[in-house]
Design an enzyme around this catalytic site. Structure first.
Site, PDB file in Angstrom:
ATOM      1  N   CYS A 153       0.875  -1.288   0.173  1.00 33.98           N
ATOM      2  CA  CYS A 153      -0.064  -0.106   0.102  1.00 33.98           C
ATOM      3  C   CYS A 153       0.850   1.308   0.107  1.00 33.98           C
ATOM      4  CB  CYS A 153      -0.747  -0.171   1.021  1.00 33.98           C
ATOM      5  SG  CYS A 153      -2.328   1.100   1.020  1.00 33.98           S
ATOM      6  N   HIS A 156      -3.710  -5.683   2.090  1.00 36.26           N
ATOM      7  CA  HIS A 156      -3.559  -5.822   3.538  1.00 36.26           C
ATOM      8  C   HIS A 156      -4.064  -7.194   3.639  1.00 36.26           C
ATOM      9  CE1 HIS A 156      -2.292  -1.559   4.136  1.00 36.26           C
ATOM     10  NE2 HIS A 156      -3.543  -1.292   3.476  1.00 36.26           N
TER      11      HIS A 156
HETATM   12  N1  GLN Z   1      -1.980   7.067   2.677  1.00 37.90           N
HETATM   13  C1  GLN Z   1      -2.207   6.184   1.454  1.00 37.90           C
HETATM   14  C2  GLN Z   1      -3.469   6.308   0.689  1.00 37.90           C
HETATM   15  O1  GLN Z   1      -4.351   6.715   1.318  1.00 37.90           O
HETATM   16  C3  GLN Z   1      -1.914   4.741   1.802  1.00 37.90           C
HETATM   17  C4  GLN Z   1      -2.829   4.295   2.707  1.00 37.90           C
HETATM   18  C5  GLN Z   1      -2.438   2.944   3.309  1.00 37.90           C
HETATM   19  O2  GLN Z   1      -1.454   2.435   3.340  1.00 37.90           O
HETATM   20  N2  GLN Z   1      -3.289   2.321   4.041  1.00 37.90           N
HETATM   21  O3  GLN Z   1      -3.414   6.195  -0.460  1.00 37.90           O
END
Ligand code: GLN
Length: 245
Positions: free
Chosen positions: A103, A203
């Site tokens: 992510c 995730h």
């Molecule tokens: N902050 C980033 C986004 O919203 C990654 C979010 C995350 O890693 N869950 O795209």
């Protein structure tokens, strides 16, 4: 591959798994990816340990494999600065050490990303991707068909991100989305593959849900084509549940 003196394919020394910046990157239990790697190695008789690298530590280039988790925007920025200041991860990847980026870590390792407020932040530049916020946050289950040779089973995970990631010419998608959003820029792709780096928005943690991906990374670490299979009914059950959900 890397890792000072370990004999490829043998058990002579400990496999060292880098858990990179769990103090700022590790939403939804992404640190579990390192635990899965360690456990699957130990079950096959290999010594393995997790090396946690926090914001207080320089990033070593000598580890055998690196994992990075997701993060909110502000934490993501701290991680980006740290990896730019201590380029051990980039040096290890250049030598072929596998890197698993979840992510926000995809975004951090790219050329640049824009935060949800539209501010552009320079990334680490390890992979040929850029990320911009999309109109709608992608939240929910994602299921995909892998494109990476060596993977055959559907990949499954939970996604929660606002950023949409565009792949440049040096990067390819990890998989085709069959349910959910994935990279979110209209190309139907999920994740990224470039050299020894694999990124995904999944995730779960991703490697608990996708043991084939875990073993692909481990076969690269050990320098073997195939690993002896592990029969873990709990993992099969988890996959069935998540793919049905
Ligand atoms: N902050 C980033 C986004 O919203 C990654 C979010 C995350 O890693 N869950 O795209």
């Amino acid at each position: 591959m890397s890792g000072g003196g370990r004999v490829t394919g043998g058990r002579e020394s400990t496999v060292r798994i880098g858990l990179v910046l769990p103090d700022v990157m590790g939403t939804y239990g992404d640190g579990g990816n390192a635990l899965v790697l360690r456990q699957r190695l130990r079950m096959r008789g290999h010594d393995a340990e997790i090396v946690e690298i926090t914001l207080s530590d320089p990033v070593p280039e000598s580890l055998d494999i690196y994992t990075l988790g997701g993060a909110e925007d502000s934490a993501q920025r701290l991680a980006t600065r740290h990896l730019q200041r201590y380029p051990g991860l980039q040096q290890a990847a250049a030598k072929g050490a596998p890197v698993l980026a979840i992510c926000a870590a995809i975004q951090v390792l790219g050329h640049w990303y824009e935060t949800s407020t539209g501010e552009r932040v320079d990334g680490v530049g390890l992979i040929d991707v850029t990320t911009s916020p999309q109109a709608k946050r992608a939240i929910g289950e994602v299921t995909t068909t892998p494109l990476l040779p060596g993977l055959t089973a559907a990949l499954t995970g939970f996604e929660n991100h606002r950023g949409g990631t565009k792949l440049g010419g040096d990067a390819t998608g990890l998989a085709h989305v069959t349910r959910g959003v994935g990279n979110g820029v209209g190309d139907g792709l999920e994740g990224v593959v470039q050299g020894s780096t694999i990124g995904t928005y999944m995730h779960g943690p991703a490697l608990a849900r996708n043991p084939e991906l875990a073993d692909l990374l481990l076969s690269r670490v050990l320098g073997v084509d195939e690993l002896p299979p592990l029969h873990l009914p709990e993992v099969d059950q988890l996959r069935r549940e998540r793919l049905r959900a």
